[in-house]
Design an enzyme around this catalytic site. Structure first.
Site, short mmCIF file in Angstrom:
data_model
loop_
_atom_site.label_atom_id
_atom_site.label_comp_id
_atom_site.label_asym_id
_atom_site.label_seq_id
_atom_site.Cartn_x
_atom_site.Cartn_y
_atom_site.Cartn_z
N GLU A 16 26.28 -62.25 61.73
CA GLU A 16 25.14 -61.96 60.88
C GLU A 16 24.34 -63.19 60.80
OE1 GLU A 16 26.27 -58.35 58.30
OE2 GLU A 16 26.73 -60.06 57.20
N GLY A 76 19.16 -58.68 54.64
CA GLY A 76 18.37 -58.45 53.34
C GLY A 76 17.05 -58.87 53.43
N HIS A 109 31.57 -63.33 54.27
CA HIS A 109 30.15 -62.68 54.24
C HIS A 109 29.40 -63.83 53.76
CE1 HIS A 109 26.50 -60.76 53.34
NE2 HIS A 109 26.84 -59.66 54.06
N ASN A 125 28.28 -51.90 54.22
CA ASN A 125 28.70 -53.06 53.26
C ASN A 125 27.78 -52.82 52.06
OD1 ASN A 125 29.21 -55.29 51.78
ND2 ASN A 125 28.08 -56.71 53.09
N TRP A 126 28.31 -52.08 51.09
CA TRP A 126 27.55 -51.62 49.88
C TRP A 126 27.24 -52.69 48.85
CZ3 TRP A 126 30.10 -46.25 47.84
CH2 TRP A 126 29.90 -45.52 48.90
N LYS A 127 27.73 -53.91 49.11
CA LYS A 127 27.56 -55.11 48.48
C LYS A 127 27.95 -54.67 46.68
CE LYS A 127 24.68 -56.87 51.92
NZ LYS A 127 23.72 -57.98 52.30
N SER A 135 19.75 -56.70 58.53
CA SER A 135 18.49 -55.81 58.41
C SER A 135 18.39 -54.64 59.68
CB SER A 135 17.23 -56.50 58.56
OG SER A 135 17.27 -57.35 57.41
N GLY A 184 24.01 -53.41 55.54
CA GLY A 184 23.88 -53.34 54.23
C GLY A 184 22.89 -52.35 53.43
N GLY A 185 21.74 -52.73 53.36
CA GLY A 185 20.70 -51.81 52.83
C GLY A 185 20.86 -50.57 53.21
N GLU A 217 26.99 -64.06 51.90
CA GLU A 217 26.61 -64.10 50.44
C GLU A 217 27.72 -64.91 49.58
OE1 GLU A 217 25.50 -60.04 50.13
OE2 GLU A 217 23.92 -60.58 51.24
P1 PGA Z 1 21.56 -55.94 55.40
O1 PGA Z 1 22.99 -56.68 54.95
O2 PGA Z 1 21.68 -54.77 56.51
O3 PGA Z 1 21.09 -55.47 53.88
O4 PGA Z 1 20.67 -56.87 55.80
C1 PGA Z 1 23.84 -56.83 56.10
C2 PGA Z 1 24.87 -57.53 55.55
O5 PGA Z 1 24.90 -58.31 54.65
O6 PGA Z 1 26.07 -57.16 55.95
#
Ligand code: PGA
Length: 257
Positions: free
Chosen positions: A171, A177, A99, A13-15, A217, A238-239, A101
């Site tokens: 999640e 994050g 998600h 998930n590149w956000k 994470s 994500g990251g 966010e």
């Molecule tokens: P993260 O994000 O791996 O940076 O914690 C995961 C996500 O939001 O899908």
């Protein structure tokens, strides 16, 4: 993971990251690293502006492309929004929905997640529906209540045939994050609980067939431990998905898991 029963999926998930040249460079770096991977579906969910670039870069490879959201209406006066049909027409296969966010910063609710999921399914997309509890909710010992409610509402009036086309990402919001990962046992506990809820809402065979990912994470170091769990069928990353070597290590952990 139970690879004989359900698909292992590692999705990035590149956000809100990467310009088009950067997106192409990341996928070009990733392609040879994962070219020989078998038994794991590899997905990159990228910003809308990168979809065309990503689809071209991934053509003929084992990397599938997804979007990070879609609107629930087919078309119309919704300035700034993108419909599921628009994504499907491009050749996009997956879409991340609900998600945390989006729920936290853009006021998405279980009702709109449900509507988006239905719209995505109608367009032939595979939704990756995200659920998860806040830290406060975990501390108050209501994680299961929160998750049960999200599963019930997000999949309301979605048929058994359709729910089988969905992926669920567990999640925990406190792990996204933050560098705080749920332990493999915590991830397994909630993923198993989600599967039990699906069995209640649908039936056991349906529940057993659905891919449930962990996200929050997840990285090159903890992936092996997480995917070693029976009910953790992969990850939404994500990251660590922004670094080709790290993302590859996670994919290989799922391949060997
Ligand atoms: P993260 O994000 O791996 O940076 O914690 C995961 C996500 O939001 O899908």
């Amino acid at each position: 993971m139970k690879k004989n029963v359900r698909k292992a999926i590692i999705a990035g998930n590149w956000k809100m990251n990467k310009t088009r040249p950067e997106a192409k460079a990341l996928l070009d770096e990733l392609k040879p690293l994962v070219a020989d991977v078998k038994g794991v579906e590899i997905v990159a969910c990228v910003p809308f502006t990168n979809l065309e670039t990503a689809l071209a870069a991934a053509e003929g490879t084992n990397i599938k492309i997804g979007a990070e959201n879609c609107h629930f209406e087919k078309s119309g006066a919704f300035t700034g929004e993108i419909s599921a049909d628009m994504l499907a027409e491009m050749g996009v296969e997956y879409v991340v929905l609900g998600h945390s966010e989006r729920r936290q910063y853009f006021n998405e609710t279980d009702e709109t997640v449900n509507k988006r999921t239905k719209a995505a399914l109608a367009a032939g997309l595979k939704p990756i529906v995200c659920v998860g509890e806040l830290l406060w909710e975990r501390e108050c010992n209501i994680t299961e209540e929160v998750i049960a409610r999200q599963i019930k509402l997000d999949f309301f009036a979605i048929s058994k045939e359709d729910v089988k086309k969905c992926v669920i990402a567990y999640e925990p919001v406190w792990a996204i994050g933050t560098g705080k990962t749920a332990t493999a046992d915590q991830a397994e506990e909630v993923c198993a609980f989600i599967r039990a809820q699906l069995a209640k809402l649908y039936d056991n065979d349906t529940a057993e067939s659905i891919t449930i990912q962990y996200g929050g994470s997840m990285n090159a170091k903890n992936a092996e431990d997480l995917v070693s769990k029976t009910n953790v069928d992969g990850g939404l990353i994500g990251g660590a998905s922004l670094k080709a070597p790290d993302f590859t290590t996670i994919i290989k952990a799922a391949e060997n898991g």
